[in-house]
Design an enzyme around this catalytic site. Structure first.
Site, PDB file in Angstrom:
ATOM      1  N   ILE A  20       0.824  -1.201   0.000  1.00 19.68           N
ATOM      2  CA  ILE A  20       0.000   0.000   0.000  1.00 19.68           C
ATOM      3  C   ILE A  20       0.862   1.256   0.000  1.00 19.68           C
ATOM      4  O   ILE A  20       1.998   1.259   0.462  1.00 19.68           O
ATOM      5  CB  ILE A  20      -0.971   0.004   1.198  1.00 19.68           C
ATOM      6  CG1 ILE A  20      -0.188  -0.063   2.517  1.00 19.68           C
ATOM      7  CG2 ILE A  20      -1.928  -1.152   1.083  1.00 19.68           C
ATOM      8  CD1 ILE A  20      -1.081  -0.021   3.747  1.00 19.68           C
ATOM      9  N   CYS A  21       0.287   2.330  -0.535  1.00 22.24           N
ATOM     10  CA  CYS A  21       0.994   3.605  -0.667  1.00 22.24           C
ATOM     11  C   CYS A  21       0.563   4.540   0.450  1.00 22.24           C
ATOM     12  O   CYS A  21      -0.581   4.992   0.489  1.00 22.24           O
ATOM     13  CB  CYS A  21       0.703   4.227  -2.033  1.00 22.24           C
ATOM     14  SG  CYS A  21       1.478   5.833  -2.280  1.00 22.24           S
ATOM     15  N   LEU A  22       1.480   4.816   1.373  1.00 19.84           N
ATOM     16  CA  LEU A  22       1.247   5.748   2.455  1.00 19.84           C
ATOM     17  C   LEU A  22       2.493   6.597   2.653  1.00 19.84           C
ATOM     18  O   LEU A  22       3.581   6.241   2.193  1.00 19.84           O
ATOM     19  CB  LEU A  22       0.915   5.001   3.765  1.00 19.84           C
ATOM     20  CG  LEU A  22      -0.368   4.181   3.806  1.00 19.84           C
ATOM     21  CD1 LEU A  22      -0.429   3.385   5.097  1.00 19.84           C
ATOM     22  CD2 LEU A  22      -1.592   5.064   3.680  1.00 19.84           C
TER      23      LEU A  22
END
Length: 306
Positions: A94-96
């Site tokens: 995931i992109c955080l």
């Protein structure tokens, strides 16, 4: 973790840091999350977080996997969710701002504990099309929260699965009951949001984009506040950040306008206006006088005499 200490070079900065975090995680457990490395590889962690309170995720237990780089803590980890949740895709990195997708935001003072606190705070936020994000309806997320308690996800080797099951049992013992969600209320909120989006003017697109950018800063400030409350953690963002400064400046401007009220005309302004009117009148009289002289034939005499 004695076997891990014997297996790995404890003089290695990354290994030393990871072993410290493991001891801290075990000595200071939280009701909101649990995370431990695999016995055979301390750079591979399993975790579970509880759904944030007062949201459709409340009561849910969400498992995931963390991969720490060899350069940890100077480079950020990657995160992968294993439990269906309606906010993040499963088995996808995931992109955080705390993940390896944004290394420019990562700070070495952060830790696995810090990242898990931030991940919980990110769950109810708007995904905004980020990589690995989902935007399910509230009732769907609520149903997944209930289902997440039934059993831990199946993933990886028997050794990994054993750790996943142990973490699930711990989280289940700490998890609050899943609150009831009113389906009609959730549907009404979704319909209202869609109607607002449909009625939005195209010329407001720039303002909306700016608002989302400011909202992301506010979210970041909330995360920092939650992280700051975690024991043994440093505040990763210094005091006087962008959002508080902006808010103070706007508040001061509003108060100044309210105190001053409409500006009354000053005496100097009135005198200036009077002299301008007199000057304009004299100019008109001179112009009319020249036209009269020219029309009466005295203009040529006057010119010769000069």
């Amino acid at each position: 973790m004695e076997s891990s200490e014997n297996k790995y070079n404890v003089k290695n900065p990354a290994v030393k840091r990871i072993l410290q975090e493991v001891k801290e995680m075990q000595s200071n457990p939280s009701d909101d999350f649990m995370s431990l490395p695999l016995e055979e590889n301390i750079f591979e962690w399993q975790f579970a977080i509880s759904g944030p309170r007062d949201t459709e995720f409340e009561g849910g237990i969400y498992h995931g996997r963390i991969q720490l780089p060899a350069e940890y803590p100077f480079k950020p980890p990657s995160f992968m969710l294993l439990t269906p949740n309606g906010r993040f895709e499963t088995q996808t990195k995931i992109c955080l701002s705390i993940s390896n997708h944004h290394p420019e935001h990562w700070q070495p003072s952060w830790s696995v504990r810090t990242a898990l606190v931030a991940l919980i705070a990110f769950m109810p936020t708007n995904p905004n099309g980020a990589l690995g994000s989902l935007d399910y309806k509230k009732e769907e997320r609520h149903a997944l929260a209930i289902k997440s308690r039934e059993a831990a996800p199946k993933f990886g080797t028997p050794e990994r699965q054993k750790l996943i099951d142990e973490i699930h049992e711990y989280m289940l013992s700490k998890a609050p009951p899943v609150p009831q969600l009113n389906p009609s209320q959730a549907s009404k909120e979704n319909a209202t949001n869609k109607e607002d989006d449909a009625n939005q003017n195209p010329q407001d697109a720039g303002a909306v984009a700016a608002g989302e950018a400011i909202a992301s800063l506010d979210v970041g400030d909330r995360i920092v506040e939650e992280v700051d409350e975690a024991p043994g953690q440093l505040n990763p963002i210094p005091e006087g950040s962008v959002a508080p400064v902006r808010i103070q400046a706007e508040s001061s401007s509003v108060q100044l306008l309210r105190r001053s009220g409409p500006r009354a005309p000053r005496p100097n302004d009135e005198r200036l206006f009077t002299w301008a009117a007199v000057g304009l009148t004299i100019a008109i009289v001179v112009l009319l006088l020249k036209k009269f002289i020219k029309a009466s034939g005295y203009g040529a005499v006057f010119m010769d005499g000069s």
